[in-house]
Scaffold this motif. Structure first.
Motif, PDB file in Angstrom:
ATOM      1  N   ALA A   1      11.179 100.722  43.641  1.00 49.70           N
ATOM      2  CA  ALA A   1       9.839 100.206  43.379  1.00 49.70           C
ATOM      3  C   ALA A   1       9.776  99.384  42.099  1.00 49.70           C
ATOM      4  O   ALA A   1       8.938  98.484  41.980  1.00 49.70           O
ATOM      5  N   ALA A   2      10.647  99.683  41.121  1.00 45.49           N
ATOM      6  CA  ALA A   2      10.629  98.923  39.875  1.00 45.49           C
ATOM      7  C   ALA A   2      10.923  97.444  40.128  1.00 45.49           C
ATOM      8  O   ALA A   2      10.305  96.560  39.521  1.00 45.49           O
ATOM      9  N   LYS A   3      11.860  97.154  41.018  1.00 47.11           N
ATOM     10  CA  LYS A   3      12.177  95.775  41.365  1.00 47.11           C
ATOM     11  C   LYS A   3      11.021  95.126  42.112  1.00 47.11           C
ATOM     12  O   LYS A   3      10.692  93.959  41.887  1.00 47.11           O
ATOM     13  N   LEU A   4      10.375  95.883  42.994  1.00 50.05           N
ATOM     14  CA  LEU A   4       9.232  95.348  43.738  1.00 50.05           C
ATOM     15  C   LEU A   4       8.100  94.967  42.801  1.00 50.05           C
ATOM     16  O   LEU A   4       7.509  93.887  42.918  1.00 50.05           O
ATOM     17  N   VAL A   5       7.781  95.851  41.838  1.00 48.86           N
ATOM     18  CA  VAL A   5       6.702  95.560  40.891  1.00 48.86           C
ATOM     19  C   VAL A   5       7.059  94.355  40.028  1.00 48.86           C
ATOM     20  O   VAL A   5       6.207  93.509  39.733  1.00 48.86           O
ATOM     21  N   ALA A   6       8.326  94.247  39.643  1.00 49.77           N
ATOM     22  CA  ALA A   6       8.760  93.084  38.864  1.00 49.77           C
ATOM     23  C   ALA A   6       8.558  91.791  39.658  1.00 49.77           C
ATOM     24  O   ALA A   6       8.104  90.776  39.111  1.00 49.77           O
ATOM     25  N   ASN A   7       8.879  91.827  40.947  1.00 49.24           N
ATOM     26  CA  ASN A   7       8.674  90.650  41.795  1.00 49.24           C
ATOM     27  C   ASN A   7       7.194  90.302  41.916  1.00 49.24           C
ATOM     28  O   ASN A   7       6.817  89.123  41.903  1.00 49.24           O
ATOM     29  N   LEU A   8       6.348  91.318  42.042  1.00 56.12           N
ATOM     30  CA  LEU A   8       4.907  91.068  42.168  1.00 56.12           C
ATOM     31  C   LEU A   8       4.357  90.400  40.920  1.00 56.12           C
ATOM     32  O   LEU A   8       3.569  89.444  41.012  1.00 56.12           O
ATOM     33  N   ILE A   9       4.753  90.883  39.750  1.00 51.29           N
ATOM     34  CA  ILE A   9       4.264  90.313  38.497  1.00 51.29           C
ATOM     35  C   ILE A   9       4.747  88.868  38.343  1.00 51.29           C
ATOM     36  O   ILE A   9       3.991  87.983  37.915  1.00 51.29           O
ATOM     37  N   THR A  10       5.993  88.622  38.722  1.00 49.07           N
ATOM     38  CA  THR A  10       6.533  87.269  38.621  1.00 49.07           C
ATOM     39  C   THR A  10       5.844  86.323  39.590  1.00 49.07           C
ATOM     40  O   THR A  10       5.442  85.208  39.216  1.00 49.07           O
ATOM     41  N   GLU A  11       5.694  86.752  40.841  1.00 53.84           N
ATOM     42  CA  GLU A  11       5.078  85.893  41.849  1.00 53.84           C
ATOM     43  C   GLU A  11       3.599  85.664  41.584  1.00 53.84           C
ATOM     44  O   GLU A  11       3.036  84.648  41.989  1.00 53.84           O
ATOM     45  N   ALA A  12       2.946  86.598  40.889  1.00 47.81           N
ATOM     46  CA  ALA A  12       1.528  86.404  40.571  1.00 47.81           C
ATOM     47  C   ALA A  12       1.338  85.250  39.600  1.00 47.81           C
ATOM     48  O   ALA A  12       0.253  84.652  39.563  1.00 47.81           O
ATOM     49  N   GLY A  13       2.368  84.933  38.805  1.00 46.31           N
ATOM     50  CA  GLY A  13       2.279  83.786  37.911  1.00 46.31           C
ATOM     51  C   GLY A  13       2.596  84.073  36.464  1.00 46.31           C
ATOM     52  O   GLY A  13       2.426  83.190  35.617  1.00 46.31           O
ATOM     53  N   ALA A  14       3.068  85.270  36.130  1.00 46.78           N
ATOM     54  CA  ALA A  14       3.414  85.573  34.739  1.00 46.78           C
ATOM     55  C   ALA A  14       4.661  84.800  34.328  1.00 46.78           C
ATOM     56  O   ALA A  14       5.605  84.668  35.101  1.00 46.78           O
ATOM     57  N   ASN A  15       4.639  84.272  33.108  1.00 46.72           N
ATOM     58  CA  ASN A  15       5.791  83.554  32.556  1.00 46.72           C
ATOM     59  C   ASN A  15       6.667  84.425  31.676  1.00 46.72           C
ATOM     60  O   ASN A  15       7.811  84.072  31.379  1.00 46.72           O
ATOM     61  N   ARG A  16       6.122  85.573  31.271  1.00 49.20           N
ATOM     62  CA  ARG A  16       6.857  86.441  30.348  1.00 49.20           C
ATOM     63  C   ARG A  16       6.259  87.835  30.425  1.00 49.20           C
ATOM     64  O   ARG A  16       5.090  88.007  30.762  1.00 49.20           O
ATOM     65  N   VAL A  17       7.076  88.832  30.094  1.00 49.15           N
ATOM     66  CA  VAL A  17       6.624  90.226  30.073  1.00 49.15           C
ATOM     67  C   VAL A  17       6.979  90.837  28.733  1.00 49.15           C
ATOM     68  O   VAL A  17       8.083  90.628  28.214  1.00 49.15           O
ATOM     69  N   LEU A  18       6.027  91.552  28.156  1.00 48.36           N
ATOM     70  CA  LEU A  18       6.250  92.326  26.931  1.00 48.36           C
ATOM     71  C   LEU A  18       5.997  93.786  27.272  1.00 48.36           C
ATOM     72  O   LEU A  18       4.871  94.172  27.597  1.00 48.36           O
ATOM     73  N   ALA A  19       7.044  94.600  27.240  1.00 43.92           N
ATOM     74  CA  ALA A  19       6.956  96.008  27.623  1.00 43.92           C
ATOM     75  C   ALA A  19       7.418  96.892  26.487  1.00 43.92           C
ATOM     76  O   ALA A  19       8.179  96.469  25.618  1.00 43.92           O
ATOM     77  N   CYS A  20       6.943  98.122  26.508  1.00 47.06           N
ATOM     78  CA  CYS A  20       7.273  99.082  25.459  1.00 47.06           C
ATOM     79  C   CYS A  20       7.995 100.274  26.070  1.00 47.06           C
ATOM     80  O   CYS A  20       7.466 100.911  26.991  1.00 47.06           O
ATOM     81  N   ASP A  21       9.178 100.571  25.566  1.00 49.79           N
ATOM     82  CA  ASP A  21       9.962 101.739  25.971  1.00 49.79           C
ATOM     83  C   ASP A  21      10.073 101.888  27.484  1.00 49.79           C
ATOM     84  O   ASP A  21       9.532 102.821  28.084  1.00 49.79           O
TER      85      ASP A  21
END
Length: 403
Positions: A191-211
């Motif tokens: 599911a982690a890969k699926l969520v990453a794909n969703l965020i990318t396809e939605a239009g995000a150019n960058r991700v800032l995540a904590c821990d």
């Protein structure tokens, strides 16, 4: 040798507009303070509509900005650049308090956004100010209810993309679905890969995540990921405790967290390390087997990235007490606190439970041993550095735990 550093009150959120780290302490972690003067007074300019003069666009004459004489040339240049930039921070509904603290630290105001739900649960998002050509940062952890908050983040990204934002950064203090990052059995989803794909396809150019739960989650994104750690905030608070460094021992609650605990121990006066060996028979079900290391008469500090049902950390604390530990502290960045976590954590096993505010803690979930620290300064400074295109090789930047 006693640890001493900036002390934050345990009953309230530790937040300050200045750096909480003391350079005089041998256990202090370097934290940049050179920008506080101009940055904390900066306000972003709104994008004004084009004015027309007799049917033609009116272009005003640009004038040199005037600044106080007491500012140095470096401060003047930095302030001019900040006044000229177009940076917007918007908050979702998952953790508005943290978003407000981040904006306060950066000297900005949160962008105006309308988020509501229809009667059937559908989410509606409308930006109430222009973001055309702006660098937009959307602060939204995917904490419980994970599915609703994730969907809200995706719709916020889509709204910014359709409003012609130049860059969209998803600031995700807590990245949900991170535990489903690999296949341990047959016919499992990742599911982690699926969520990453969703965020990318939605239009995000960058991700800032904590821990993130595991480092390989960064590789699931096809866009840049800035990974920060909450360790500096927790280490600073632990350094304020009057605990002899010779009595400290850092404990990993499982074998998978050894690398995290080892890094934590190295920064905490190079404390010794112990490991709890456990066998998991199912999700959210853990059975402690034995302890690797000597904790007799020691102050044990258990370190983990998240506390969900608190089954693992509670059984580990019970084992530590059986092995002669004098006190047990629990440290975690993400406080998911699914039932019956509160009952387990407040049962008297822990001297103190130290968490951060990446996930909001409900009022009914507070208990006397709980201490909540703020990561707003950490995330706010990271946003500035990402916006300024600072290199991660820059020494103060690396000291924040940024990959």
């Amino acid at each position: 040798m006693a640890l001493s550093l900036f002390h934050s009150t345990s009953s309230s959120i530790a937040f300050s507009s200045s750096s909480p780290y003391s350079p005089s302490s041998p256990f202090a972690i370097p934290f940049p303070t050179h920008r506080l003067s101009p940055r904390n007074t900066v306000r972003c300019n709104l994008v004004e509509p084009v004015k027309f003069n007799n049917g033609r666009p009116f272009i005003p004459v640009l004038r040199e900005p005037t600044l106080p004489n007491f500012l140095s040339s470096k401060d003047m240049e930095e302030t001019i650049n900040k006044n000229d930039t177009r940076l917007r921070i918007f908050s979702g509904t998952a953790n508005p308090a943290l978003s407000q603290e981040i904006a306060c630290y950066m000297g900005l105001e949160l962008g105006k956004i309308n988020i509501k739900r229809f009667a059937d649960g559908e989410i509606y998002v409308q930006l109430q100010e222009s973001v055309r050509g702006c660098d937009v940062y959307l602060v939204q952890p995917t904490c419980p209810p994970a599915n609703e908050n994730l969907m809200e983040l995706l719709i916020m990204i889509d709204a910014c993309r359709r409003a012609s934002a130049k860059n969209i950064t998803a600031v995700i203090p807590y990245f949900g679905y991170a535990r489903a990052d690999r296949k341990t059995q047959g016919r499992e989803s990742i599911a982690a890969k699926l969520v990453a794909n969703l965020i990318t396809e939605a239009g995000a150019n960058r991700v800032l995540a904590c821990d993130l739960h595991s480092g390989q989650s960064m590789g699931y994104f096809d866009i840049p990921v800035d990974h920060v750690y909450g360790q500096p905030v927790i280490l600073d608070y632990l350094a304020s405790k009057t605990i002899c460094s010779d009595d400290l021992i850092v404990v990993s609650p499982d074998v998978g967290g050894v690398a995290r605990a080892r890094a934590f121990a190295k920064k905490l006066s190079d404390a010794p390390l112990a490991i709890v060996d456990k066998r998991r028979h199912g999700h959210n079900v853990a059975e402690v087997m034995n302890l690797i290391g000597d904790v007799k008469g020691k102050v044990a500090v258990m370190v983990d990235d998240m506390i969900d049902t608190a089954g693992t950390i509670a059984k580990g604390a019970a084992l530590l007490h059986q092995e002669g530990a004098r006190e047990v502290y629990a440290c975690s960045t993400h406080a998911v606190f699914s039932p019956p976590a509160i009952q387990r954590l407040s049962s008297g096993l822990f001297q103190e439970v130290i968490i951060t505010n990446t996930i909001p803690v409900l009022e009914q979930n507070y208990f006397p041993q709980l201490t909540v620290l703020s990561v707003a300064n950490l995330l706010g400074e990271t946003i500035w550095r990402v916006h300024d295109d600072c290199s991660s090789g820059f020494e103060p930047y690396s000291s924040l735990g940024i990959d």
